[in-house]
Design an enzyme around this catalytic site. Structure first.
Site, short mmCIF file in Angstrom:
data_model
loop_
_atom_site.label_atom_id
_atom_site.label_comp_id
_atom_site.label_asym_id
_atom_site.label_seq_id
_atom_site.Cartn_x
_atom_site.Cartn_y
_atom_site.Cartn_z
N SER A 9 35.48 29.70 60.43
CA SER A 9 36.40 28.62 60.78
C SER A 9 37.82 29.04 60.43
CB SER A 9 36.04 27.36 60.01
OG SER A 9 37.17 26.51 59.99
N HIS A 34 35.33 29.66 65.22
CA HIS A 34 35.24 28.21 65.12
C HIS A 34 36.65 27.65 64.93
CE1 HIS A 34 33.13 24.41 64.24
NE2 HIS A 34 34.02 24.22 63.28
N ASP A 36 38.92 24.44 64.43
CA ASP A 36 38.89 23.04 63.98
C ASP A 36 40.15 22.29 64.40
OD1 ASP A 36 36.42 22.69 62.49
OD2 ASP A 36 37.22 24.18 61.11
N MET A 38 42.07 18.72 64.25
CA MET A 38 42.12 17.43 63.53
C MET A 38 43.38 16.68 63.90
SD MET A 38 40.95 18.70 59.78
CE MET A 38 39.54 19.79 59.55
N HIS A 67 35.93 22.63 67.80
CA HIS A 67 35.34 21.47 67.12
C HIS A 67 36.41 20.38 67.10
CE1 HIS A 67 33.74 19.74 63.03
NE2 HIS A 67 33.66 18.86 64.01
N MET A 69 37.89 17.06 66.19
CA MET A 69 37.82 15.91 65.27
C MET A 69 39.00 15.03 65.66
SD MET A 69 36.83 18.13 61.91
CE MET A 69 37.36 19.65 62.67
N MET A 138 27.12 18.13 60.55
CA MET A 138 28.13 18.27 59.49
C MET A 138 27.44 18.19 58.13
SD MET A 138 30.99 18.74 61.02
CE MET A 138 32.02 18.77 59.55
N GLY A 146 36.61 23.83 52.26
CA GLY A 146 36.40 24.02 50.83
C GLY A 146 35.63 22.93 50.12
N ASP A 176 28.03 22.95 59.66
CA ASP A 176 29.45 23.12 59.32
C ASP A 176 29.76 22.39 58.02
OD1 ASP A 176 32.20 23.34 59.31
OD2 ASP A 176 32.52 22.34 61.23
C1 DX5 Z 1 35.61 20.47 58.19
C2 DX5 Z 1 35.63 21.57 59.25
C3 DX5 Z 1 34.95 22.82 58.84
C4 DX5 Z 1 35.55 23.52 57.68
C5 DX5 Z 1 34.52 24.32 57.01
O1 DX5 Z 1 36.06 19.30 58.74
O2 DX5 Z 1 35.00 21.12 60.43
O3 DX5 Z 1 34.81 23.72 59.94
O4 DX5 Z 1 36.63 24.32 58.02
O5 DX5 Z 1 35.09 24.87 55.89
P1 DX5 Z 1 34.25 25.36 54.64
O6 DX5 Z 1 33.36 26.47 55.12
O7 DX5 Z 1 35.31 25.81 53.70
O8 DX5 Z 1 33.47 24.18 54.15
ZN ZN Z 2 34.43 22.55 62.03
#
Ligand code: DX5
Ligand code: ZN
Length: 222
Positions: A9, A34, A36, A38, A67, A69, A138, A146, A176
């Site tokens: 990610s 990946h 992300d 947001m 992904h 969100m 999820m 993190g 994820d």
């Molecule tokens: C969270 C994201 C993840 C995140 C995973 O909302 O969708 O993809 O970056 O990060 P780690 O591997 O650090 O949990």
């Molecule tokens: Zn993600």
């Protein structure tokens, strides 16, 4: 034999060096990138949009797994399809008409994924599983990298694995959140085949060594 895919990610990458980070993690053995997205509305954080996806697209031969969100979701589907996404996933709660959003993704020639938060039931899955290319479970609440893996996700993964096998379709089962070298095997055992990992890879000193260690763990599951 299951083919396991590692999907770093970019959320935990150094954004000041994003192009180099993406190149480096692919050279280190990433199967998928990946991405992300947001919106500070569906989730309490703000990341990057389609322009950044377009910018990294020429650097990336592996699939880009977007992904989303974001809420609402449909206008972003079109924007990311145009920006070169290969897979586009969205959350059950973020679309008013899940089936319509899936059709929209497919109409752009992309693969479609549906995402389930830790507390989201799988109830709609039976109605759309024949239109999915990916199911994302999820294992943290979305919004931040993190965080720690929520163990309840394992049961859900087992249930989804059975549903995918019963469907006879080729559907990736992606997980994820909080995936690290020391838990990836347990998650694979539960039935996942595609592993998003942000902080465990990008915060490590050697991406290739970390991905190799993850693959070594996955070998123990076969
Ligand atoms: C969270 C994201 C993840 C995140 C995973 O909302 O969708 O993809 O970056 O990060 P780690 O591997 O650090 O949990
Ligand atoms: Zn993600």
């Amino acid at each position: 034999m299951t083919r396991y895919l590692i999907a770093p990610s970019i959320l935990s990458a150094d954004f000041a060096q994003l192009g180099n980070e993406v190149r480096d993690v692919i050279a280190a053995g990433a199967d998928i990138i990946h991405f992300d997205v947001m919106d500070n509305h569906y989730v309490p954080n703000l990341t990057v949009g389609p322009m950044v996806c377009s910018a990294i697209r020429p650097l990336v031969k592996v699939p880009i797994d977007v992904h989303l969100m974001v809420k609402p979701v449909d206008s972003m589907v079109t924007a990311f399809a145009k920006a070169g996404a290969d897979i586009i996933s969205f959350h059950v709660e973020a679309s008013k008409h899940i089936d319509r959003t899936l059709q929209l993704i497919h109409s752009h020639g992309c693969k479609a994924g549906l995402v389930f938060n830790p507390a989201t039931p799988l109830s709609c899955l039976e109605h759309v599983i024949d239109r999915l290319d990916l199911i994302l479970i999820m294992s943290v609440n979305p919004g931040f990298g993190g965080q720690s893996f929520i163990p309840n996700a394992l049961k859900k993964i087992e249930t989804v694995r059975k549903m995918i096998d019963a469907s006879g379709r080729e559907i990736l089962l992606e997980v994820d959140g909080g995936i690290k070298t020391d838990n990836i095997a347990v998650v694979a055992k539960a039935g996942a085949d595609t592993f998003v990992s942000g902080s465990a890879i990008f915060n490590s000193p050697d991406y290739a060594a970390t991905i190799k260690a993850m693959r070594a763990q996955l070998e123990t599951v076969r």
